[in-house]
Scaffold this active site. Structure first.
Site, PDB file in Angstrom:
ATOM      1  N   ARG A   1       0.823  -1.213   0.000  1.00 44.78           N
ATOM      2  CA  ARG A   1       0.000   0.000   0.000  1.00 44.78           C
ATOM      3  C   ARG A   1       0.854   1.260   0.000  1.00 44.78           C
ATOM      4  NH1 ARG A   1      -3.578  -0.229   5.223  1.00 44.78           N
ATOM      5  NH2 ARG A   1      -3.228   2.000   5.274  1.00 44.78           N
TER       6      ARG A   1
ATOM      7  N   GLU B   1       0.530   4.295  -9.356  1.00 46.50           N
ATOM      8  CA  GLU B   1       0.262   2.957  -9.875  1.00 46.50           C
ATOM      9  C   GLU B   1       0.735   2.709 -11.302  1.00 46.50           C
ATOM     10  OE1 GLU B   1       0.185   0.328  -8.015  1.00 46.50           O
ATOM     11  OE2 GLU B   1      -1.798   0.614  -7.132  1.00 46.50           O
TER      12      GLU B   1
ATOM     13  N   ALA C   1       4.957   1.481   0.637  1.00 47.56           N
ATOM     14  CA  ALA C   1       5.707   0.621  -0.279  1.00 47.56           C
ATOM     15  C   ALA C   1       5.720   1.230  -1.685  1.00 47.56           C
ATOM     16  CB  ALA C   1       5.099  -0.774  -0.308  1.00 47.56           C
ATOM     17  N   HIS C   2       4.593   1.786  -2.108  1.00 44.47           N
ATOM     18  CA  HIS C   2       4.532   2.441  -3.415  1.00 44.47           C
ATOM     19  C   HIS C   2       5.493   3.630  -3.443  1.00 44.47           C
ATOM     20  CE1 HIS C   2       0.938   0.036  -4.129  1.00 44.47           C
ATOM     21  NE2 HIS C   2       0.911   0.484  -5.368  1.00 44.47           N
ATOM     22  N   ARG C   3       5.459   4.376  -2.364  1.00 41.72           N
ATOM     23  CA  ARG C   3       6.289   5.572  -2.267  1.00 41.72           C
ATOM     24  C   ARG C   3       7.785   5.207  -2.313  1.00 41.72           C
ATOM     25  NH1 ARG C   3       5.076  10.821  -0.490  1.00 41.72           N
ATOM     26  NH2 ARG C   3       2.875  10.290  -0.358  1.00 41.72           N
TER      27      ARG C   3
END
Ligand code: SF4
Lengths: 203, 299
Positions: A34, A89, A37-39
């Site tokens: 979420r 994304e 982790a994306h960042r």
């Protein structure tokens, strides 16, 4: 209709005849992934500790029971609002080769482009069905980035018929939530007009 | 029963009841979900309802909260002025929430504002929320318990309209929320509408509206008619389960109202999600209790 079940690793061909509104299930592995982790991957350029090529991610913050040093049990897991990850994304799909993104609610233009150009799906798991989701998890096989705390940790789960997953963005450039919104708004205006004829209580 | 024993007993029963309501939906909601589910005929809507029913069954079997978001806990009280433990009630309710949080277990959903940390116990300044109504000449305690989830609290909105906007303005106010935030609040929704004289009267009424059992109507004929019109209108939008389209959108629409200043119409909307975790329990002065929201409860 036979149950449509995807199995990781997923290939682009597997997704070609899947369309928005289809119901699918997943066998194999899915990793919770979420905000942070994306960042880390996109903004800080850190390499993800899990190979997601052909894999699946779940936008969720689960409740996990620790059984022993390296044994965990999934108590409850429900999808979280996918839109928060929208900013990252498209890049994320390109970078990782992830093929299935599961969350709650729709996603936007960027994810639609990512899914179309790099062949991936966004699907929703019905929210509020946390026990169904948790019982689809057979085992937690890998745990990464524990420093992020329980909700943000990357929990790699072995799942059996994880679903129902409703495809909201397909590989053909369609976005179910965006399409529905247009219809909903049209119907809403018609309903308002009808109600307003009957509520002129102030005269 | 000494006072200490009574306090302990009341705490224990309320804690167990809160725990229970996180795992089992009230009878009226269960029945309505069945009714709505049966009307669907697309594979998509049917699959979602099926998942919901399966989830509730598993939650009961495995004794786990049915949704991972067990909400901020709220109590709406009608407490008799002669109820013997009125003075202790606030601390009893806080203690009950701490116990339920540990035993259920409930997710930690109380973050102190400004200091911005999670207390880890589901209590904080003003949480659990306690709304008091004192009933003169009564020695009973009536409690509505509610788990206010994040997703379903998010669409909440209140504003003060000018009378010129009329009930037509109220209609648009309610309907616009349905297609913006309502969509993601896990439909089918229970829509609570408050109509009063200012934002806080309207807002409180809109929450009280969510405590009414499904299928009840506002005693005012016009208000009841408007409930029906809104229910039909929102259903025509066809949000369906999870906002993924279907035959219906709502579990119901409840309006609660008071008088207003001639120059204003205060209006507010609060929504409950499909997982509408409301409980209703009544204690007499001896602490015998009856539960009418859920049949067959053993605490
Ligand atoms: S809106 Fe309700 S059902 Fe949906 S996730 Fe929140 S609490 Fe659960």
């Amino acid at each position: 209709m036979a149950k449509k079940i995807l199995t990781t690793p997923i290939t682009a061909e597997d997704l070609a005849d899947i369309h928005v509104g289809d119901i699918i299930y997943l066998n194999g592995h899915i990793t919770t992934c979420r905000d942070v982790a994306h960042r880390r991957l996109i903004e800080e350029g850190r390499k993800l500790p899990v190979d997601l090529d052909g894999g699946a991610i779940l936008h969720a913050g689960p409740i996990i029971r620790t059984l022993s040093e390296d044994q965990y049990e999934m108590v409850s897991v429900g999808p979280t609002t996918s839109m928060r990850m929208e900013k990252f994304e498209e890049e994320f799909i390109k970078e990782t080769g992830v093929k299935l993104i599961v969350g709650k609610g729709g996603m936007g233009e960027g994810t639609m482009r990512g899914c179309r150009d790099y062949k991936a799906l966004h699907a929703v798991f019905p929210a509020g069905c946390a026990v169904v989701a948790a019982t689809c998890v057979e085992k937690i096989e890998e745990v990464n980035w524990k420093d992020l705390g329980m909700p943000e940790t990357l929990w790699t789960c072995k799942v059996k018929e994880f679903g129902p997953l409703i495809v909201s963005i397909d590989t053909h450039g369609r976005n179910l939530f965006e399409e529905n919104k247009v219809t909903f708004n049209q119907r809403k205006e018609a309903a308002i007009a009808e109600i307003c004829k009957q509520v002129s209580f102030i005269k | 029963m000494t006072k200490d024993e009574a306090v302990a007993r009341l705490t224990d029963i309320i804690a167990k009841f809160v725990d229970y309501t996180g795992k089992v939906l009230p009878d009226d909601v269960k029945k309505k979900l069945r009714e709505l589910g049966d009307q669907e005929d697309t594979p998509l809507a049917m699959a979602i309802y099926e998942a919901m029913f399966k989830n509730q069954e598993l939650a009961r079997q495995l004794n786990r909260p049915s949704c991972q978001d067990t909400g901020a806990i709220q109590f709406l009280l009608k407490c008799g002025a002669k109820f013997p433990y009125l003075g202790e009630l606030e601390s009893i309710l806080r203690e009950a929430v701490i116990q339920a949080t540990k035993n259920a277990p409930l997710r930690h959903n109380s973050v102190e504002t400004f200091d911005e940390y999670n207390t880890g116990k589901n209590i904080g300044k003003g949480i659990p929320t306690i709304f008091w109504d004192i009933v003169p000449d009564s020695d009973q305690l009536e409690i509505n318990t509610y788990m206010a989830g994040g997703g379903c609290s998010l669409p909440g909105k209140a504003m003060v309209l000018m009378p010129g906007e009329g009930y037509e303005g109220v209609t648009r106010f309610v309907m616009d929320i349905m297609t913006s935030y309502g969509l993601n609040a896990c439909p089918p929704l229970l829509v609570g509408v408050g109509i009063g004289t200012s934002v806080e009267t309207a807002a409180l009424l809109s929450k009280k509206a969510l405590m009414r059992p499904l299928g009840t109507h506002n005693p005012n004929e016009r208000a009841a008619a408007m409930e029906k019109l809104l229910e039909e209108g929102i259903n025509q939008i066809g949000l369906g389960p999870q906002g993924l389209t279907g035959k219906n959108s709502v579990l119901g629409v409840h309006i609660e109202n008071t008088a207003r200043h001639p120059s204003v119409i205060g209006v507010a909307v609060n929504v409950g999600c499909w997982s509408h975790r409301r409980g209703h329990i009544v204690f007499d002065r001896e602490l015998h209790y009856t539960i009418d929201s859920h049949t067959g409860v053993e605490l």
